[in-house]
Design an enzyme around this catalytic site. Sequence first.
Site, PDB file in Angstrom:
ATOM      1  CG  ASN A 214      16.963  10.877 -32.310  1.00  0.00           C
ATOM      2  OD1 ASN A 214      17.437  10.074 -33.103  1.00  0.00           O
ATOM      3  ND2 ASN A 214      17.170  10.775 -30.994  1.00  0.00           N
ATOM      4  CG  ASP A 281      20.002  16.596 -25.351  1.00  0.00           C
ATOM      5  OD1 ASP A 281      20.841  15.869 -24.793  1.00  0.00           O
ATOM      6  OD2 ASP A 281      20.235  17.226 -26.403  1.00  0.00           O
ATOM      7  CE  LYS A 291      -4.155   5.925 -28.598  1.00  0.00           C
ATOM      8  NZ  LYS A 291      -5.086   5.488 -29.620  1.00  0.00           N
ATOM      9  CG  PHE A 327      29.844   9.923 -33.148  1.00  0.00           C
ATOM     10  CD1 PHE A 327      30.367   9.104 -32.152  1.00  0.00           C
ATOM     11  CD2 PHE A 327      30.248   9.712 -34.445  1.00  0.00           C
ATOM     12  CE1 PHE A 327      31.269   8.100 -32.455  1.00  0.00           C
ATOM     13  CE2 PHE A 327      31.148   8.703 -34.763  1.00  0.00           C
ATOM     14  CZ  PHE A 327      31.660   7.897 -33.761  1.00  0.00           C
ATOM     15  CE  LYS A 341      27.034  19.375 -29.138  1.00  0.00           C
ATOM     16  NZ  LYS A 341      26.191  18.862 -30.198  1.00  0.00           N
ATOM     17  CE  LYS A 345      28.366  16.282 -24.944  1.00  0.00           C
ATOM     18  NZ  LYS A 345      27.070  15.607 -24.895  1.00  0.00           N
TER      19      LYS A 345
HETATM   20  N1  CTP Z   1      25.077  12.425 -25.574  1.00  0.00           N
HETATM   21  C1  CTP Z   1      24.938  11.800 -24.355  1.00  0.00           C
HETATM   22  N2  CTP Z   1      23.872  12.098 -23.551  1.00  0.00           N
HETATM   23  C2  CTP Z   1      22.960  13.001 -23.935  1.00  0.00           C
HETATM   24  C3  CTP Z   1      23.098  13.659 -25.183  1.00  0.00           C
HETATM   25  C4  CTP Z   1      24.168  13.351 -25.974  1.00  0.00           C
HETATM   26  O1  CTP Z   1      25.767  10.972 -24.000  1.00  0.00           O
HETATM   27  N3  CTP Z   1      21.943  13.268 -23.130  1.00  0.00           N
HETATM   28  C5  CTP Z   1      26.255  12.125 -26.418  1.00  0.00           C
HETATM   29  C6  CTP Z   1      25.915  11.643 -27.818  1.00  0.00           C
HETATM   30  O2  CTP Z   1      25.826  10.226 -27.879  1.00  0.00           O
HETATM   31  C7  CTP Z   1      27.076  12.164 -28.653  1.00  0.00           C
HETATM   32  C8  CTP Z   1      27.510  13.420 -27.919  1.00  0.00           C
HETATM   33  O3  CTP Z   1      26.975  13.315 -26.595  1.00  0.00           O
HETATM   34  O4  CTP Z   1      28.181  11.286 -28.655  1.00  0.00           O
HETATM   35  C9  CTP Z   1      27.008  14.691 -28.561  1.00  0.00           C
HETATM   36  O5  CTP Z   1      25.603  14.598 -28.747  1.00  0.00           O
HETATM   37  P1  CTP Z   1      24.787  15.786 -29.405  1.00  0.00           P
HETATM   38  O6  CTP Z   1      23.348  15.378 -29.480  1.00  0.00           O
HETATM   39  O7  CTP Z   1      25.464  16.249 -30.643  1.00  0.00           O
HETATM   40  O8  CTP Z   1      25.004  16.966 -28.364  1.00  0.00           O
HETATM   41  P2  CTP Z   1      24.349  17.330 -26.989  1.00  0.00           P
HETATM   42  O9  CTP Z   1      25.371  17.094 -25.931  1.00  0.00           O
HETATM   43  O10 CTP Z   1      23.023  16.674 -26.820  1.00  0.00           O
HETATM   44  O11 CTP Z   1      24.174  18.911 -27.155  1.00  0.00           O
HETATM   45  P3  CTP Z   1      23.117  19.717 -28.079  1.00  0.00           P
HETATM   46  O12 CTP Z   1      21.877  18.883 -28.167  1.00  0.00           O
HETATM   47  O13 CTP Z   1      22.942  20.973 -27.329  1.00  0.00           O
HETATM   48  O14 CTP Z   1      23.780  19.913 -29.417  1.00  0.00           O
END
Ligand code: CTP
Length: 404
Positions: A214, A281, A291, A327, A341, A345
């Site tokens: 990302n 995610d 490869k 975050f 969130k 969480k």
């Molecule tokens: N985070 C995590 N594990 C994941 C995804 C996210 O611990 N698999 C944590 C990130 O480090 C951040 C928070 O969760 O502190 C929110 O991450 P974000 O990417 O905004 O949200 P997601 O929980 O992934 O939800 P979505 O992608 O649906 O917005």
Amino acid sequence: MDLTGKTIAVAVTGGIAAYKACDFVRELYRRNAERVLCIMTPNAAEFVTTLTLQALSRYPVFTETLAVDHGGIPIHIVIAQQADALVVLPATADSLCKLAHGAADNLVTTSVITFTGKPVIVVPAMNTRMWDHPLTRQNLDTIRQLPNYVIVEPTSGNLACGETGDGHLADQETILQALYQSVHPEKNLFKGIKAIVTAGGTSEPIDPVRVISNRSSGKMGLALADELYAMGATVTLISTKPPNHRLYDVITVKTASDMQTELNTRFEDTDLLLMAAAISDYTPANPAEHKIKREQQLTPTLALTPNPDILASLGQRKRTGQLLVGFAAESQDLLKNATDKFHRKNLDAIAANDISRTDIGFEADQNEMTLILANGNHHKLERDRKDRIARNLLLTLHEQLLKS
Ligand code: CTP
């Protein structure tokens, strides 16, 4: 790092690393120092001219022990009165010996012994044999005991004399961070707190060449780790992007799974977790060992499997006294999604970040956030450089969550 309003004295002694003082002086201004006052020993002036440092520091540079300013005040007194910190860079073996014994035989040593009650940053550089000599070690130990003195130890590297070993001047960012910590207005605010900061975007392998990742630059997480360290916390950074200094523990990871393993082993012993990393995610369900060749798959499809929500699982394990800060990266419904969130969480705070804007957030040097807290309070952190946002975010967290 922001040195706004600070006057920094740079004392240069006679070693080849004296030339690095020139760039250091420029960098102090880049970090917004108000004034940089340079002094040199006569030997240092053999390596770098006073004119060079004068042009870079924008102030007269003196070398004579009894030098006075235009008002007749001795320079060592001017420095003691006006500088917020004094950096001896480089500090030669001879200067270390003199500093350890309180000598006042040249402008640098006289200035150091006059500079009481404020930070002195000593940055040694010399040949390995001199560095390893028991007398140099003894002198360092003596200096280390002095209140307000910080020694930024040399690294190992190629020395100007052609040899390789310890004695190479520490890298510039490490020196700057040590200086920043010493003059930080809140340098003890997080003292006694063990903190983990995560930073950067994870990458998930498709094959040995390709990854899913990302746009996270890691800058926000690194700024938070630097600020926390400068505010006195014991910091461990778990990041996909390592910092360019070596002041606190850094664990470099690649995948979400690496990140989870490192967090799981350290979480129990942590007081504060700032989860700034952008964690993938999903991960490829079956990463290829070799490869993937174009001829093998003309229209490839990628099967993905979900990664665990690491923060949510740590939120379940959270014990009393542990603080978890998430975050949220959102492109729509910023506060609503971030608040969801926050609850899902089991967090103590969440910083909501609008990633639809190009002037802040991913890859940008600036950010703007809203910090959402358990008591329902929303704190807007107005658009600013990421280091200043980091400082404000930490001040708010301390005020709201840690102050008893
Ligand atoms: N985070 C995590 N594990 C994941 C995804 C996210 O611990 N698999 C944590 C990130 O480090 C951040 C928070 O969760 O502190 C929110 O991450 P974000 O990417 O905004 O949200 P997601 O929980 O992934 O939800 P979505 O992608 O649906 O917005």
